[in-house]
Design an enzyme around this catalytic site. Structure first.
Site, PDB file in Angstrom:
ATOM      1  N   ARG A 166      21.418 -14.847  30.317  1.00  0.00           N
ATOM      2  CA  ARG A 166      21.036 -14.576  28.928  1.00  0.00           C
ATOM      3  C   ARG A 166      21.379 -15.724  27.978  1.00  0.00           C
ATOM      4  O   ARG A 166      21.665 -15.502  26.795  1.00  0.00           O
ATOM      5  CB  ARG A 166      21.693 -13.281  28.421  1.00  0.00           C
ATOM      6  CG  ARG A 166      21.228 -12.029  29.132  1.00  0.00           C
ATOM      7  CD  ARG A 166      19.762 -11.716  28.827  1.00  0.00           C
ATOM      8  NE  ARG A 166      19.353 -10.447  29.400  1.00  0.00           N
ATOM      9  CZ  ARG A 166      18.801 -10.299  30.603  1.00  0.00           C
ATOM     10  NH1 ARG A 166      18.586 -11.361  31.360  1.00  0.00           N
ATOM     11  NH2 ARG A 166      18.458  -9.110  31.050  1.00  0.00           N
ATOM     12  N   SER A 215      17.699  -4.238  25.282  1.00  0.00           N
ATOM     13  CA  SER A 215      19.100  -4.059  25.666  1.00  0.00           C
ATOM     14  C   SER A 215      20.018  -4.621  24.582  1.00  0.00           C
ATOM     15  O   SER A 215      19.812  -5.733  24.101  1.00  0.00           O
ATOM     16  CB  SER A 215      19.384  -4.768  26.994  1.00  0.00           C
ATOM     17  OG  SER A 215      18.636  -4.191  28.039  1.00  0.00           O
ATOM     18  N   GLU A 297      23.811  -8.817  23.455  1.00  0.00           N
ATOM     19  CA  GLU A 297      22.576  -9.472  23.897  1.00  0.00           C
ATOM     20  C   GLU A 297      21.636  -9.656  22.707  1.00  0.00           C
ATOM     21  O   GLU A 297      20.911 -10.642  22.627  1.00  0.00           O
ATOM     22  CB  GLU A 297      21.891  -8.650  24.993  1.00  0.00           C
ATOM     23  CG  GLU A 297      20.669  -9.321  25.564  1.00  0.00           C
ATOM     24  CD  GLU A 297      20.182  -8.683  26.855  1.00  0.00           C
ATOM     25  OE1 GLU A 297      18.962  -8.669  27.079  1.00  0.00           O
ATOM     26  OE2 GLU A 297      21.025  -8.201  27.642  1.00  0.00           O
TER      27      GLU A 297
END
Length: 306
Positions: A166, A215, A297
């Site tokens: 990420r 998310s 995130e």
């Protein structure tokens, strides 16, 4: 603030809430939507060095705080969404939607199916090394074209982007304009079926009809779900949130989705402070329950209201 002349659209003091999936956030100092690559280059080259630049995609993974953003937000549009196939390579403009790139590739018999269920556009997918079902942007990316803060066009090989789970090391203020991927071959019908199965699984398990930003937290395991039957859930963000009793937790108009507790949802009238505040409460409860520190995130930018 005096800004350079442009051929695209340049709006001062532009509210950003309607440009994000969560529908929250105050105004940016300015919003620039360049007409084309030359317009973007000229603008950045002429912009004073002390003016911050914030590239923004479709706002699918973003909380803009209620006080707004002290920067020029650059949002790429129609001049930057072309998708071209060249052998086993796919050239995609940064404004092209991930889902569209997956479908166009599949039509050409190329497998980028992992992109089909990822919300957002290619520029953001590259910056965040987006991934699911065990595949990541880093696995397929060849290079990106970007415009530096000086207005210079640069080509950066994927190996130089510092990809991790990420994240990437794309410099602040640099704007990705195009990405080139390499993909393996597959029968278009089989790839379509694979994407349909992925969509059905997503819709059955995630609140896709609610206002969310995908998310909320990274998986503590440090990788995405694989989708395989042997996938374990002990170190998945949703599992540790659930175990901490935060499924369905609320703050103001914000809620951790009862359907999938790693989805932060604006259930109506939420402020950015509600959403971020609930997320921080979740992080505290998870740490208290398990000793794990959840990492955001969703990108959070801008100023709180004083």
């Amino acid at each position: 603030m005096k800004l350079p002349e442009v051929r695209g659209a340049l709006i001062l003091d532009r509210p950003l809430a309607d440009l994000t999936w969560l529908r929250v956030g105050g105004p940016a100092d300015a919003l620039f939507q360049p007409a084309d690559l030359d317009d973007l280059r000229a603008f950045l080259a002429a912009l004073p060095n002390d003016v911050p630049v914030f590239p923004m995609g479709v706002g699918s993974n973003l909380i803009v705080r209620d006080g707004g953003l002290r920067a020029v937000v650059v949002r790429l549009g129609r001049g930057f969404n072309a998708i071209e196939i060249d052998g086993d390579r796919i050239h995609a403009g940064a404004a092209a939607l991930d889902a569209h790139v997956a479908r166009k590739a599949a039509q050409a018999g190329l497998d980028l199916t992992f992109l089909r269920t990822i919300p957002g556009s290619i520029g953001g997918a590259v910056k965040m090394n987006a991934g699911c079902y065990g595949s990541y942007v880093a696995d397929h990316l060849v290079e990106v074209q970007a415009v530096a803060r000086t207005g210079e066009i640069v080509t950066i090989p994927a190996a130089d982007l510092g990809f991790a789970y990420r994240s990437s090391t794309i410099p602040e203020g640099m704007i990705v304009t195009r990405a080139t991927f390499r993909a393996g071959a597959g029968a278009p019908e089989a790839l379509d079926a694979k994407m349909a199965e992925q969509l059905a699984k997503r819709d059955a398990t995630q609140p896709t009809r609610d206002r969310s930003a995908g998310s909320t937290f990274r998986n503590p395991a440090g990788h995405s779900s694989t989708g395989r039957a042997d996938d374990t859930h002990d170190l998945k963000a949703w599992k540790v949130i659930d175990d901490a009793g935060m499924r369905g937790a609320t703050l103001g108009g914000a809620v951790m989705s009862p359907k999938h507790p790693n989805f932060l949802v604006n259930q109506g009238g939420a402020t950015a402070a509600d959403l971020e505040g609930l997320g921080e409460e979740v992080r505290k409860k998870v740490f208290d329950a398990s000793g794990l520190t959840l990492e955001w995130e969703i990108m959070r930018v801008g100023d709180n209201l004083s």
